[in-house]
Design a protein around this motif. Sequence first.
Motif, short mmCIF file in Angstrom:
data_model
loop_
_atom_site.label_atom_id
_atom_site.label_comp_id
_atom_site.label_asym_id
_atom_site.label_seq_id
_atom_site.Cartn_x
_atom_site.Cartn_y
_atom_site.Cartn_z
N PRO A 135 75.63 -34.11 16.28
CA PRO A 135 75.56 -32.80 15.27
C PRO A 135 76.36 -31.46 15.86
N LEU A 136 76.32 -30.51 15.22
CA LEU A 136 77.06 -29.19 15.11
C LEU A 136 76.69 -28.85 16.32
N HIS A 137 77.70 -28.35 17.42
CA HIS A 137 77.12 -27.67 18.66
C HIS A 137 78.38 -26.80 19.22
N GLN A 138 78.26 -26.28 20.26
CA GLN A 138 79.08 -25.50 21.01
C GLN A 138 79.02 -26.11 22.57
N ASP A 139 80.32 -26.38 22.87
CA ASP A 139 80.24 -26.89 24.36
C ASP A 139 80.09 -25.91 25.36
N LEU A 140 80.14 -24.87 25.06
CA LEU A 140 79.74 -23.92 26.11
C LEU A 140 78.07 -23.74 26.56
N HIS A 141 77.47 -24.23 25.88
CA HIS A 141 75.94 -24.46 26.06
C HIS A 141 75.75 -25.27 27.49
N CYS A 142 76.83 -26.00 27.49
CA CYS A 142 76.71 -27.19 28.87
C CYS A 142 77.22 -26.67 30.15
N PHE A 143 78.11 -25.35 30.02
CA PHE A 143 78.77 -25.28 31.21
C PHE A 143 78.08 -23.96 31.82
N PRO A 144 78.35 -24.05 33.27
CA PRO A 144 77.78 -22.90 34.03
C PRO A 144 78.86 -21.92 34.80
N PHE A 145 79.81 -22.00 33.90
CA PHE A 145 81.24 -20.94 34.15
C PHE A 145 81.49 -20.28 32.86
#
Length: 298
Positions: A135-145
Amino acid sequence: MSTKKYKYTKDNVYLTEVQRDFYEENGYIVFRNLVDFNLLDECTNRFLEYCDGKVNTGYYVKVIKDMSLKNTDAKGEFLINKIQDFNYDDILFKYISYKPLVDIVQSIIGPNVTAAHSMLINKPPNSEKNTSRHPLHQDLHCFPFRPAELIVASWTAMEKVDEKNGCLFVMPGSHKGTLLEHEYPPNVTNPGYRGVLGLEHIPTVNLVMEKGDTVFFHPLLFHGSGPNLTKGFRKALSVHYGANNCNFINVTPKMDKVALYHAKTKGFPEVTFNLYWKAKSRIVRGEPGNFQNLRSQL
């Protein structure tokens, strides 16, 4: 050197001004026939070795089965949906460090480049539609940096990808917004696929690509992919690059729990979330930075 003011790219060394303008406005850009076919074929063969259990996964590589095919007779390439975090696989690192690709990354995030996250994604035939689609998403959601402007993804088609076998779709210009809350959309059965709800009415652009074509995109860009409705496969290589001096931040418990589970299964019971990301990343170009500093959390 351009005299324009740019926010999302760093220089014109490997990008034309037209290309920079397109990325700045849309949050993505496609380069046709960028990656050599021989390299992609070598990566495909390496993937098949992982599928057949011929390669030791080591500390970081995760071999992930398609959820809807786990209890079927599917095996090997027909069962495996993804291998993830292959930064230290010498064969697949050839793609990560491929000069024409990293040159473009450098013009987007700067000359100091770390591979933070890597995936070879396979959509096998016979997978359930609601498992195969992302589904539509933003990858930044997963990153701790952070910051987001110092992160970019590459995504290379390993074979022709279109609407029939699950090509990417993007929402041009959405990288100019903010990070939104991600939840599990209705009917999505893959636990790794969260998305942003309520954007179904906004038009998207399908990225139909041939083997070797590569798209680069910003981590706030809304994007997803459709299901594979064919009897063939749909394979792609993807790497998220960050500038070596990105800053690490605290993240939500939901994200922390998933990553730490993977760390524990690899024999790191006391590792912190940020240290885990640093340890599995690999410098590609430039001077060492925060990604390479492990001492602060030991």
